[in-house]
Write a protein that holds these residues in place. Structure first.
Motif, PDB file in Angstrom:
ATOM      1  N   ALA A 159       0.825  -1.213   0.000  1.00 31.78           N
ATOM      2  CA  ALA A 159       0.000   0.000   0.000  1.00 31.78           C
ATOM      3  C   ALA A 159       0.859   1.264   0.000  1.00 31.78           C
ATOM      4  CB  ALA A 159      -0.937  -0.008   1.205  1.00 31.78           C
ATOM      5  N   VAL A 160       1.839   1.307   0.897  1.00 37.25           N
ATOM      6  CA  VAL A 160       2.665   2.516   1.015  1.00 37.25           C
ATOM      7  C   VAL A 160       3.544   2.707  -0.208  1.00 37.25           C
ATOM      8  CG1 VAL A 160       4.466   3.646   2.361  1.00 37.25           C
ATOM      9  CG2 VAL A 160       2.625   2.432   3.521  1.00 37.25           C
ATOM     10  N   ASN A 161       4.146   1.634  -0.689  1.00 30.10           N
ATOM     11  CA  ASN A 161       5.064   1.781  -1.817  1.00 30.10           C
ATOM     12  C   ASN A 161       4.333   2.002  -3.130  1.00 30.10           C
ATOM     13  OD1 ASN A 161       8.144   1.223  -1.148  1.00 30.10           O
ATOM     14  ND2 ASN A 161       6.896   0.056   0.280  1.00 30.10           N
ATOM     15  N   LEU A 163       1.878   4.046  -3.259  1.00 24.97           N
ATOM     16  CA  LEU A 163       1.750   5.501  -3.181  1.00 24.97           C
ATOM     17  C   LEU A 163       3.045   6.168  -3.634  1.00 24.97           C
ATOM     18  CD1 LEU A 163       0.253   8.071  -2.337  1.00 24.97           C
ATOM     19  CD2 LEU A 163       1.094   7.695   0.000  1.00 24.97           C
ATOM     20  N   GLY A 164       4.189   5.634  -3.185  1.00 22.71           N
ATOM     21  CA  GLY A 164       5.468   6.171  -3.618  1.00 22.71           C
ATOM     22  C   GLY A 164       5.664   6.039  -5.115  1.00 22.71           C
ATOM     23  N   SER A 165       5.232   4.907  -5.674  1.00 27.56           N
ATOM     24  CA  SER A 165       5.346   4.696  -7.115  1.00 27.56           C
ATOM     25  C   SER A 165       4.485   5.679  -7.889  1.00 27.56           C
ATOM     26  CB  SER A 165       4.949   3.262  -7.463  1.00 27.56           C
ATOM     27  OG  SER A 165       5.812   2.334  -6.826  1.00 27.56           O
ATOM     28  N   PHE A 166       3.283   5.960  -7.351  1.00 20.24           N
ATOM     29  CA  PHE A 166       2.389   6.911  -8.009  1.00 20.24           C
ATOM     30  C   PHE A 166       3.010   8.311  -8.027  1.00 20.24           C
ATOM     31  CE2 PHE A 166      -1.238   9.923  -7.638  1.00 20.24           C
ATOM     32  CZ  PHE A 166      -1.771   9.725  -8.905  1.00 20.24           C
ATOM     33  N   ILE A 167       3.605   8.708  -6.912  1.00 23.46           N
ATOM     34  CA  ILE A 167       4.266  10.018  -6.850  1.00 23.46           C
ATOM     35  C   ILE A 167       5.430  10.062  -7.831  1.00 23.46           C
ATOM     36  CG2 ILE A 167       5.591  11.575  -5.358  1.00 23.46           C
ATOM     37  CD1 ILE A 167       3.923  10.520  -3.012  1.00 23.46           C
ATOM     38  N   ALA A 209       9.306  10.261  -3.374  1.00 20.44           N
ATOM     39  CA  ALA A 209       9.200   8.858  -3.793  1.00 20.44           C
ATOM     40  C   ALA A 209      10.384   8.042  -3.296  1.00 20.44           C
ATOM     41  CB  ALA A 209       9.119   8.785  -5.319  1.00 20.44           C
ATOM     42  N   TRP A 222       5.947   3.020   7.690  1.00 22.81           N
ATOM     43  CA  TRP A 222       5.671   1.666   7.230  1.00 22.81           C
ATOM     44  C   TRP A 222       6.790   0.688   7.557  1.00 22.81           C
ATOM     45  CZ3 TRP A 222       9.149  -0.574   3.886  1.00 22.81           C
ATOM     46  CH2 TRP A 222      10.058   0.300   3.265  1.00 22.81           C
TER      47      TRP A 222
END
Length: 460
Positions: A159-161, A163-167, A209, A222
């Protein structure tokens, strides 16, 4: 030719192995052989670029500017070889003890392929593609073991990563929008003429990211859950190999693409790095579980990389590269040793602990020495004091781990001695950490060449 082979070996072998039952001992050892072959090719490639050279190939035979450019310099090859070495140690560790999942060996090899491609690409979008391939394998590996604790860690990590990938993807799109290019050298040149506010916003996106991947404060929330919940081999992979994406990304993108933004943010980076060091150290001292201590330790240790990056210049960047390499080996050693019992392993863990604390003759002493040199060159007494406090905290919480793990009897370990080969593997990794501390010249020289290539703009 070597660059193509370095990518083909893990891709082809990983695609084949993931279709086989990795619980079979032969399949597990085939993965180890594939990783060893990949490491050997990267070793030859490292020798080729060690004097500042660059190996480059354009995929598909397309002309430059049309096809995707793969470029291997000292920085990229160093991170690739280091990451594959950690994957090799973790895969061998599980092959000896018995693999518990049919997909584990194949996923580790595919992760090797993704990381290798990521570290040798010269294209922003292909960096993202390899980035996602590596992270997809990591998501699956984080659930290795199948117990509730591992599944919970996998859910949080994914879930957290994501989000990082999306950024990161938004930042890639932003870079393309303002420059009209994806090749890193072209992006770097055209960013000099774009609106400064747009460049700062894009740089902040990339920084966020990569900070999420590293688990830097305040993006760390996380990491303790994932590292403490994962099995030791997976925790070693995540902390010693996958986390290198963050360190490498900050170096490559910060220095090569956003040097002016990096200079302006220098003080902020030092402050964030200092916060990571102190927070990670204090929280590790307060933990009672060995896995949680090592997880918070990982937060503190990456802070040193950010501090060195914030100081900048050849000295600061060399310290950042060197400490990234040493920290990767330290974390792999400590997480693997935490899952093994025996006198030999106790000595290996002690050596890893001394390395994290920066006590000679372990490799960590060389890394901390370079960081102290960075503080002296920067003329900051506060920075030197911070490094001393961070090292003292490291020694305290790692001594606590050692005391609880190896001095006190563990009822769960009675009658369950670890295989001798597993203990020897851990000892071999500890000997490597010791050797790099006793004879640091090759590591120092390669770190210097990596920074030279980075500052030269990675031009072929």
């Amino acid at each position: 030719m070597l660059l193509s082979i370095a990518l083909l070996v893990p891709w082809v072998s990983g695609a084949l192995l993931v279709a086989l039952d990795g619980r079979r001992r032969a399949v597990a050892w085939l993965a180890v052989v594939a990783l060893a072959a990949n490491l050997a090719v990267l070793g030859v490639l490292a020798a080729e670029v060690s004097t500042g050279g660059v190996a480059q190939v354009v995929t598909g035979g397309w002309p430059v500017g049309v096809g995707i450019v793969l470029r291997a310099d000292a920085l990229g090859v160093a991170f690739a070889a280091l990451s594959v070495l950690v994957l090799l140690a973790a895969a061998a560790h599980e092959a000896i003890g018995g693999v518990r999942s049919r997909t584990f060996p194949g996923l580790v090899v595919l992760l090797s392929a993704g990381l290798t491609g990521l570290f040798v690409t010269a294209d922003v979008f292909s960096f993202y593609v390899f980035f996602e391939l590596a992270m997809t394998a990591s998501y699956a590996l984080s659930a290795y073991g199948g117990k509730r604790r591992q599944l919970r860690a996998a859910l949080v990590f994914t879930a957290v990563n994501l989000l990082g990938s999306f950024i990161f993807l938004l930042s890639v799109a932003g870079a393309y929008r303002v420059t009209g290019a994806l090749a890193m050298d072209q992006v770097a040149q055209r960013l000099l003429t774009v609106n400064p506010n747009a460049a700062v916003l894009i740089a902040a996106g990339f920084f966020t990211a990569f900070s999420v991947k590293l688990g830097l404060f305040p993006f760390h929330f996380w990491l303790p859950t994932v590292y403490a919940g994962a099995r030791p081999a997976v925790a070693a992979i995540l902390s010693g190999a996958v986390a290198n994406i963050g360190s490498y990304g900050l170096l490559r993108f910060g220095v090569a693409l956003f040097p002016e933004q990096l200079r302006l943010a220098g003080v902020a980076l030092v402050v964030l790095g200092a916060a990571s060091i102190v927070y990670g150290g204090v929280m590790a001292v307060a933990r009672g579980d060995a896995a949680e201590m090592l997880a918070y330790s990982a937060i503190g240790q990456v802070g040193y990389v950010l501090v060195a990056l914030g100081v900048g210049g050849p000295v600061g960047l060399t310290a950042a590269v060197l400490y990234s390499a040493v920290n990767s080996l330290n974390k792999a050693l400590l997480f693997l040793a935490s899952g093994v019992r025996g006198a030999l392993v106790a000595a290996a863990f002690a050596l890893g602990a001394l390395s994290v604390a920066g006590v000679p003759p372990a490799a960590g002493f060389v890394g901390k020495l370079e960081l102290f040199r960075t503080g002296v060159v920067a003329g900051s007494a506060a920075l030197v004091v911070l490094l001393v406090v961070g090292s003292a905290l490291s020694l305290v919480y790692l001594f606590q781990v050692y005391q609880r793990r190896f001095w006190r009897a563990d009822p769960q370990a009675v009658g369950a001695a670890s295989p001798l080969a597993q203990r020897l593997l851990t000892a071999a990794l500890a000997l490597l950490v010791l050797a790099l501390g006793v004879w640091p010249e090759p590591l120092l020289a390669f770190s210097g060449h990596a920074v030279e290539a980075l500052l030269a703009g990675n031009s072929p």
